[in-house]
Design an enzyme around this catalytic site. Structure first.
Site, PDB file in Angstrom:
ATOM      1  N   VAL A  24       0.853  -1.176   0.000  1.00  0.00           N
ATOM      2  CA  VAL A  24       0.000   0.000   0.000  1.00  0.00           C
ATOM      3  C   VAL A  24       0.892   1.229   0.000  1.00  0.00           C
ATOM      4  O   VAL A  24       1.861   1.300   0.772  1.00  0.00           O
ATOM      5  CB  VAL A  24      -0.929   0.007   1.236  1.00  0.00           C
ATOM      6  CG1 VAL A  24      -1.746   1.292   1.300  1.00  0.00           C
ATOM      7  CG2 VAL A  24      -1.836  -1.209   1.221  1.00  0.00           C
ATOM      8  N   CYS A  25       0.595   2.150  -0.879  1.00  0.00           N
ATOM      9  CA  CYS A  25       1.268   3.441  -0.923  1.00  0.00           C
ATOM     10  C   CYS A  25       2.775   3.262  -1.174  1.00  0.00           C
ATOM     11  O   CYS A  25       3.162   2.591  -2.116  1.00  0.00           O
ATOM     12  CB  CYS A  25       0.958   4.198   0.363  1.00  0.00           C
ATOM     13  SG  CYS A  25       1.170   5.978   0.271  1.00  0.00           S
ATOM     14  N   THR A  26       3.609   3.819  -0.324  1.00  0.00           N
ATOM     15  CA  THR A  26       5.051   3.768  -0.554  1.00  0.00           C
ATOM     16  C   THR A  26       5.679   2.427  -0.177  1.00  0.00           C
ATOM     17  O   THR A  26       6.890   2.266  -0.292  1.00  0.00           O
ATOM     18  CB  THR A  26       5.765   4.903   0.199  1.00  0.00           C
ATOM     19  OG1 THR A  26       5.430   4.817   1.582  1.00  0.00           O
ATOM     20  CG2 THR A  26       5.361   6.261  -0.358  1.00  0.00           C
ATOM     21  N   THR A  44       2.604   3.463  -6.982  1.00  0.00           N
ATOM     22  CA  THR A  44       2.826   3.933  -5.616  1.00  0.00           C
ATOM     23  C   THR A  44       2.097   5.255  -5.457  1.00  0.00           C
ATOM     24  O   THR A  44       1.443   5.735  -6.401  1.00  0.00           O
ATOM     25  CB  THR A  44       4.325   4.074  -5.297  1.00  0.00           C
ATOM     26  OG1 THR A  44       4.496   4.264  -3.889  1.00  0.00           O
ATOM     27  CG2 THR A  44       4.980   5.211  -6.048  1.00  0.00           C
TER      28      THR A  44
END
Length: 120
Positions: A24-26, A44
């Site tokens: 998730v995300c970074t 990302t």
């Protein structure tokens, strides 16, 4: 975490054992630093797309989708996109009915554009 060799060994070991990895995300930056996104499509958080590309130029950085499912590795753009990705994985492993039941149970209105499927 992208510079911690001990930390990077953990996702590598999971990948070698056949575990599907989802970030998730970074979190995708960690997977990239571990060499697990080489030659794969991935995404990302929008503010870190260039950093993802810089970690490994062979990554096919996808700037539009909320998440990217490349089979054994699934990446999402940000936190709400991570919910979409999680619902996609529920559908992948347990079917669309289970994903709908989960979505309804958490009172989440899923984004209508979930992203490409495996191998896309």
């Amino acid at each position: 975490m992208v510079e911690d060799p001990d930390h990077l060994d953990w996702p590598r070991g999971l990948h070698e054992r056949g575990t599907v990895l989802a970030s998730v995300c970074t979190g995708s930056l960690v997977l990239a630093a571990a060499g697990l996104l080489s030659g794969r499509p991935a995404t990302t958080h929008r503010d870190h797309l260039d950093r993802l590309a810089g970690l490994d130029p062979s990554i096919d950085v996808r700037r539009g989708p909320r998440f990217v499912d490349d089979g054994p590795v699934v990446t999402s753009a940000r936190v709400s996109a991570g919910i979409d990705m999680a619902l996609h994985l529920v559908a992948r492993y347990d079917g669309p009915g289970a994903a709908e039941s989960t979505r309804s149970g958490i009172q989440y209105e899923a984004d209508p554009g979930p992203g490409p499927g495996p191998g896309a």
